[in-house]
Scaffold this active site. Structure first.
Site, PDB file in Angstrom:
ATOM      1  N   PRO A  23       0.781  -1.238   0.000  1.00  0.00           N
ATOM      2  CA  PRO A  23       0.000   0.000   0.000  1.00  0.00           C
ATOM      3  C   PRO A  23       0.814   1.290   0.000  1.00  0.00           C
ATOM      4  O   PRO A  23       0.243   2.365  -0.159  1.00  0.00           O
ATOM      5  CB  PRO A  23      -0.811  -0.113   1.294  1.00  0.00           C
ATOM      6  CG  PRO A  23       0.055  -0.924   2.195  1.00  0.00           C
ATOM      7  CD  PRO A  23       0.744  -1.928   1.299  1.00  0.00           C
ATOM      8  N   ASP A  46       3.441   1.329 -11.652  1.00  0.00           N
ATOM      9  CA  ASP A  46       2.231   2.138 -11.625  1.00  0.00           C
ATOM     10  C   ASP A  46       2.386   3.382 -10.759  1.00  0.00           C
ATOM     11  O   ASP A  46       3.335   3.524  -9.998  1.00  0.00           O
ATOM     12  CB  ASP A  46       1.056   1.311 -11.096  1.00  0.00           C
ATOM     13  CG  ASP A  46       0.485   0.354 -12.130  1.00  0.00           C
ATOM     14  OD1 ASP A  46       0.793   0.537 -13.327  1.00  0.00           O
ATOM     15  OD2 ASP A  46      -0.266  -0.556 -11.751  1.00  0.00           O
ATOM     16  N   LYS A  68      -1.486   5.420 -13.999  1.00  0.00           N
ATOM     17  CA  LYS A  68      -2.780   5.985 -14.373  1.00  0.00           C
ATOM     18  C   LYS A  68      -3.333   6.776 -13.191  1.00  0.00           C
ATOM     19  O   LYS A  68      -3.381   6.293 -12.071  1.00  0.00           O
ATOM     20  CB  LYS A  68      -3.777   4.888 -14.739  1.00  0.00           C
ATOM     21  CG  LYS A  68      -3.388   4.026 -15.927  1.00  0.00           C
ATOM     22  CD  LYS A  68      -4.491   3.014 -16.210  1.00  0.00           C
ATOM     23  CE  LYS A  68      -4.154   2.117 -17.386  1.00  0.00           C
ATOM     24  NZ  LYS A  68      -3.098   1.139 -17.047  1.00  0.00           N
ATOM     25  N   ASP A 101      -2.175  -4.970  -4.026  1.00  0.00           N
ATOM     26  CA  ASP A 101      -2.193  -6.363  -4.466  1.00  0.00           C
ATOM     27  C   ASP A 101      -2.690  -6.391  -5.909  1.00  0.00           C
ATOM     28  O   ASP A 101      -3.795  -5.921  -6.185  1.00  0.00           O
ATOM     29  CB  ASP A 101      -3.126  -7.168  -3.565  1.00  0.00           C
ATOM     30  CG  ASP A 101      -3.127  -8.663  -3.882  1.00  0.00           C
ATOM     31  OD1 ASP A 101      -2.623  -9.044  -4.956  1.00  0.00           O
ATOM     32  OD2 ASP A 101      -3.627  -9.437  -3.061  1.00  0.00           O
ATOM     33  N   ILE A 104      -6.322  -7.451  -6.834  1.00  0.00           N
ATOM     34  CA  ILE A 104      -7.482  -6.660  -6.413  1.00  0.00           C
ATOM     35  C   ILE A 104      -7.495  -5.349  -7.190  1.00  0.00           C
ATOM     36  O   ILE A 104      -6.648  -4.480  -6.983  1.00  0.00           O
ATOM     37  CB  ILE A 104      -7.459  -6.400  -4.899  1.00  0.00           C
ATOM     38  CG1 ILE A 104      -7.542  -7.730  -4.151  1.00  0.00           C
ATOM     39  CG2 ILE A 104      -8.608  -5.481  -4.484  1.00  0.00           C
ATOM     40  CD1 ILE A 104      -7.439  -7.615  -2.660  1.00  0.00           C
ATOM     41  N   ALA A 130      -4.430  -2.218  -0.116  1.00  0.00           N
ATOM     42  CA  ALA A 130      -4.541  -0.964   0.633  1.00  0.00           C
ATOM     43  C   ALA A 130      -5.540  -1.066   1.787  1.00  0.00           C
ATOM     44  O   ALA A 130      -5.314  -0.511   2.859  1.00  0.00           O
ATOM     45  CB  ALA A 130      -4.945   0.163  -0.310  1.00  0.00           C
ATOM     46  N   MET A 180     -10.789   4.124  -5.012  1.00  0.00           N
ATOM     47  CA  MET A 180     -11.006   5.090  -6.098  1.00  0.00           C
ATOM     48  C   MET A 180     -12.375   5.754  -5.984  1.00  0.00           C
ATOM     49  O   MET A 180     -13.051   6.020  -6.981  1.00  0.00           O
ATOM     50  CB  MET A 180     -10.852   4.404  -7.466  1.00  0.00           C
ATOM     51  CG  MET A 180      -9.473   3.807  -7.691  1.00  0.00           C
ATOM     52  SD  MET A 180      -9.372   2.710  -9.126  1.00  0.00           S
ATOM     53  CE  MET A 180     -10.094   1.198  -8.438  1.00  0.00           C
TER      54      MET A 180
END
Length: 262
Positions: A23, A46, A68, A101, A104, A130, A180
């Site tokens: 996380p 990422d 992203k 992870d 997920i 997270a 998100m």
């Protein structure tokens, strides 16, 4: 094509390891993940992979950023899949490093499919997601007998715009964790209340969880959106909804020491 580990051959064949970075705190990465990072020729990483972790990589390790953020994609997913194939075909040992992870909300299946179609060997190294990492840092359990025997991890943004079944989420005996979800906080609040959760239902916001500048704020379902705006919470922020966060202390910003568990 699932491999237990990268093979040792006279002429190395490119392989891809899809690795969870955890996380944020660089110490929350598995030993196997770190071993593969040390052996990697190139790391494709990422936006949610911490700068601190990337700084610990060997200086000669090639790094390719494909992160992203909402409205800001450095590379479309199809191009990322092709990049992994191209790098492996060059005989490189590739680590595809994802925050949390990769199993997920990590778009893992798309990348595995591309590798399979190209005949590229791969393996998955899970990471601490997270939801678990931030809960541990804040000092509460995601499930609790008698209060929340169930846990749901929900992405507030679906790539195919699939609708969320809000009525099915509005239960008082479970913990909801929205990934998100910051930009949809008003909708989350309104829909869950509309389907039966009370306005004073406990909510915990955790911004940049497990990082040195983690911020957390306990509020209610009714005032969640207002508090997000007034306190200027930014992504990445997790939204926890449920009784398990009712006693968690708020902290606008603090250095978060790891809790000792005996």
């Amino acid at each position: 094509m699932l491999l237990l580990d990268w093979p040792i051959t006279e002429k190395p064949t490119g392989q891809v390891a899809l690795v969870g970075a955890g996380p944020g705190d660089p110490e929350l990465i598995t030993r196997k993940a770190w071993r593969l990072l040390e052996a990697a020729d190139v790391v494709v990483y990422d936006a949610l992979v911490s700068d601190e972790l990337m700084a610990e990589l060997a200086t000669n390790t090639r790094r390719i950023y494909v992160g992203k953020r909402k409205g800001q994609h450095s590379m479309p997913q199809q191009a990322i899949c092709q990049l992994l194939v191209d790098l492996a075909r060059q005989g490189l040992q590739v680590v595809r490093l994802k925050g949390g992870d990769p199993l997920i909300f990590g778009r893992l299946t798309e990348e595995i499919t591309a590798l399979d179609q190209a005949g590229i060997g791969w393996q998955i190294i899970p990471g601490i997601t997270a939801a678990a990492g931030c809960a541990a840092q804040c000092g509460f359990s995601l499930t609790e007998r008698g209060k929340a025997p169930r846990l749901r991890l929900i992405t507030a943004h679906s790539c195919d715009d699939r609708p969320i079944n809000w009525a099915d989420l509005a239960h008082q005996d479970e913990t909801l964790v929205f990934y998100m979800g910051l930009s949809m906080a008003a909708t989350i609040s309104a829909k869950l209340q509309h389907h039966g959760l009370p306005g004073d239902w406990p909510v915990l916001l955790v911004e940049r969880g497990t990082h040195h500048n983690q911020r957390q704020l306990r509020c209610t379902l009714a005032d969640m959106h207002t508090r997000i705006v007034s306190e200027q919470f930014k992504s990445p922020t997790l939204i926890y909804v449920g009784q398990v966060v009712a006693e968690v202390a708020s902290s606008q910003q603090q250095q978060m020491p790891l809790k000792q568990i005996c």
